[in-house]
Structures are given as C-alpha cells and as structure tokens.
Scaffold this motif. Structure first.
Motif, PDB file in Angstrom:
ATOM      1  N   ASN A   1      53.564  49.104  23.454  1.00 57.82           N
ATOM      2  CA  ASN A   1      52.757  50.313  23.123  1.00 57.82           C
ATOM      3  C   ASN A   1      51.422  50.625  23.639  1.00 57.82           C
ATOM      4  O   ASN A   1      51.134  51.693  23.568  1.00 57.82           O
ATOM      5  N   ALA A   2      50.852  49.198  22.997  1.00 53.82           N
ATOM      6  CA  ALA A   2      49.267  49.923  22.875  1.00 53.82           C
ATOM      7  C   ALA A   2      48.751  50.563  24.102  1.00 53.82           C
ATOM      8  O   ALA A   2      49.227  49.551  25.592  1.00 53.82           O
ATOM      9  N   ASP A   3      47.932  51.066  24.030  1.00 59.07           N
ATOM     10  CA  ASP A   3      47.295  51.517  25.279  1.00 59.07           C
ATOM     11  C   ASP A   3      46.205  50.525  26.581  1.00 59.07           C
ATOM     12  O   ASP A   3      45.475  49.946  25.564  1.00 59.07           O
ATOM     13  N   PRO A   4      46.250  50.217  27.421  1.00 59.86           N
ATOM     14  CA  PRO A   4      45.281  49.096  27.746  1.00 59.86           C
ATOM     15  C   PRO A   4      43.941  49.634  27.642  1.00 59.86           C
ATOM     16  O   PRO A   4      43.453  48.620  27.508  1.00 59.86           O
ATOM     17  N   THR A   5      43.533  50.617  27.330  1.00 55.42           N
ATOM     18  CA  THR A   5      42.372  50.621  27.536  1.00 55.42           C
ATOM     19  C   THR A   5      42.096  51.311  26.630  1.00 55.42           C
ATOM     20  O   THR A   5      40.576  51.313  26.186  1.00 55.42           O
TER      21      THR A   5
ATOM     22  N   ILE B   1      36.856  40.856  28.052  1.00 58.74           N
ATOM     23  CA  ILE B   1      37.102  41.068  29.643  1.00 58.74           C
ATOM     24  C   ILE B   1      36.673  39.568  30.377  1.00 58.74           C
ATOM     25  O   ILE B   1      37.155  39.024  31.112  1.00 58.74           O
ATOM     26  N   ALA B   2      35.166  39.663  30.301  1.00 54.52           N
ATOM     27  CA  ALA B   2      34.269  38.583  31.156  1.00 54.52           C
ATOM     28  C   ALA B   2      34.985  37.157  30.435  1.00 54.52           C
ATOM     29  O   ALA B   2      35.333  36.692  31.858  1.00 54.52           O
ATOM     30  N   ARG B   3      35.125  37.336  28.990  1.00 51.09           N
ATOM     31  CA  ARG B   3      35.777  35.773  29.049  1.00 51.09           C
ATOM     32  C   ARG B   3      37.317  35.269  29.674  1.00 51.09           C
ATOM     33  O   ARG B   3      37.239  34.809  29.642  1.00 51.09           O
ATOM     34  N   CYS B   4      38.096  36.359  29.688  1.00 51.98           N
ATOM     35  CA  CYS B   4      39.123  36.682  30.012  1.00 51.98           C
ATOM     36  C   CYS B   4      39.176  36.098  31.073  1.00 51.98           C
ATOM     37  O   CYS B   4      40.329  35.145  31.707  1.00 51.98           O
ATOM     38  N   ARG B   5      38.507  36.724  31.823  1.00 55.56           N
ATOM     39  CA  ARG B   5      38.380  36.552  33.599  1.00 55.56           C
ATOM     40  C   ARG B   5      37.972  34.895  33.924  1.00 55.56           C
ATOM     41  O   ARG B   5      38.134  34.091  34.484  1.00 55.56           O
ATOM     42  N   GLU B   6      36.774  34.725  32.700  1.00 50.72           N
ATOM     43  CA  GLU B   6      36.646  32.812  32.420  1.00 50.72           C
ATOM     44  C   GLU B   6      37.612  32.309  31.838  1.00 50.72           C
ATOM     45  O   GLU B   6      37.685  31.250  32.803  1.00 50.72           O
ATOM     46  N   LEU B   7      38.750  32.552  31.054  1.00 49.00           N
ATOM     47  CA  LEU B   7      39.641  31.756  31.064  1.00 49.00           C
ATOM     48  C   LEU B   7      41.035  30.975  31.852  1.00 49.00           C
ATOM     49  O   LEU B   7      41.281  30.528  32.668  1.00 49.00           O
ATOM     50  N   LEU B   8      41.474  33.127  33.114  1.00 50.45           N
ATOM     51  CA  LEU B   8      41.712  32.942  34.176  1.00 50.45           C
ATOM     52  C   LEU B   8      41.644  32.245  35.077  1.00 50.45           C
ATOM     53  O   LEU B   8      42.043  31.466  35.818  1.00 50.45           O
ATOM     54  N   GLY B   9      39.987  31.763  35.580  1.00 49.53           N
ATOM     55  CA  GLY B   9      39.788  31.060  36.963  1.00 49.53           C
ATOM     56  C   GLY B   9      40.118  32.081  37.722  1.00 49.53           C
ATOM     57  O   GLY B   9      39.616  33.544  37.983  1.00 49.53           O
ATOM     58  N   ASP B  10      40.623  31.421  38.757  1.00 50.31           N
ATOM     59  CA  ASP B  10      40.202  31.734  40.382  1.00 50.31           C
ATOM     60  C   ASP B  10      41.391  33.080  40.096  1.00 50.31           C
ATOM     61  O   ASP B  10      41.502  33.860  41.147  1.00 50.31           O
TER      62      ASP B  10
ATOM     63  N   SER C   1      41.456  44.405  38.817  1.00 46.97           N
ATOM     64  CA  SER C   1      41.205  44.729  38.109  1.00 46.97           C
ATOM     65  C   SER C   1      40.759  44.667  36.559  1.00 46.97           C
ATOM     66  O   SER C   1      41.757  43.538  35.745  1.00 46.97           O
ATOM     67  N   ASP C   2      40.191  45.176  36.389  1.00 48.41           N
ATOM     68  CA  ASP C   2      40.242  45.297  34.871  1.00 48.41           C
ATOM     69  C   ASP C   2      40.334  45.794  34.018  1.00 48.41           C
ATOM     70  O   ASP C   2      41.398  44.864  33.660  1.00 48.41           O
ATOM     71  N   GLN C   3      41.426  46.287  34.807  1.00 47.72           N
ATOM     72  CA  GLN C   3      42.565  47.202  33.695  1.00 47.72           C
ATOM     73  C   GLN C   3      43.957  46.154  34.450  1.00 47.72           C
ATOM     74  O   GLN C   3      44.608  45.634  33.543  1.00 47.72           O
ATOM     75  N   GLU C   4      43.934  45.127  35.271  1.00 44.57           N
ATOM     76  CA  GLU C   4      45.713  44.004  35.050  1.00 44.57           C
ATOM     77  C   GLU C   4      43.988  42.608  34.307  1.00 44.57           C
ATOM     78  O   GLU C   4      45.317  42.456  33.525  1.00 44.57           O
ATOM     79  N   VAL C   5      43.376  42.362  33.829  1.00 43.61           N
ATOM     80  CA  VAL C   5      43.116  41.984  32.953  1.00 43.61           C
ATOM     81  C   VAL C   5      43.922  42.011  31.607  1.00 43.61           C
ATOM     82  O   VAL C   5      43.962  41.157  30.639  1.00 43.61           O
ATOM     83  N   VAL C   6      43.195  43.222  31.603  1.00 46.19           N
ATOM     84  CA  VAL C   6      43.160  43.845  30.331  1.00 46.19           C
ATOM     85  C   VAL C   6      45.172  43.837  29.986  1.00 46.19           C
ATOM     86  O   VAL C   6      45.439  42.966  28.957  1.00 46.19           O
TER      87      VAL C   6
END
Length: 65
Positions: free
Chosen positions: A7-11, A20-29, A35-40
């Motif tokens: 129920n949390a607002d993703p924004t 988000i930058a660290r999440c992108r590193e962890l997710l790799g390719d 998008s950033d919204q999808e990473v959230v």
C-alpha cells in the motif's frame, strides 16, 4: 493481515531504503531497461519478500517439531 509495503506510495522516499542507484547496481543488466519507478517497485517487492521470509523463519524457529 495488511501488507503495508503493497500500500506504500512508490514515490515516497524512505530513509531506510536502498538508493535507486544502488538498486540498479544490484540488479545489474536487468535494470538497464526499466524506469526509476519500476526500480522503486522492485525494491518494495524485495523488501516485502524479505519481511515475509523473516516472519516464516521466526515462526518455524518458535514452533517445536
């Protein structure tokens, strides 16, 4: 019960969230095409899953076999 992560607002910026930058590193390719919204949303899902797994672990530990 209710799952607050769903129920949390993703924004919403959460102080205990991985940036988000660290999440992108962890997710790799995998993160290149999202998008950033999808990473959230992925981050929220991962956090919710982690909470569920911890709850299951604690329940099994407390239940005598």
């Amino acid at each position: 019960g209710a799952r607050p992560m769903e129920n949390a607002d993703p924004t919403d910026a959460q102080t205990d969230s991985i940036p988000i930058a660290r999440c992108r590193e962890l997710l790799g390719d995998e993160a290149d095409a999202v998008s950033d919204q999808e990473v959230v949303l992925i981050r929220q899902h991962a956090a919710a899953m982690a909470h569920v797994l911890v709850e299951i672990f604690l329940e099994k530990r407390e239940t005598p076999e």
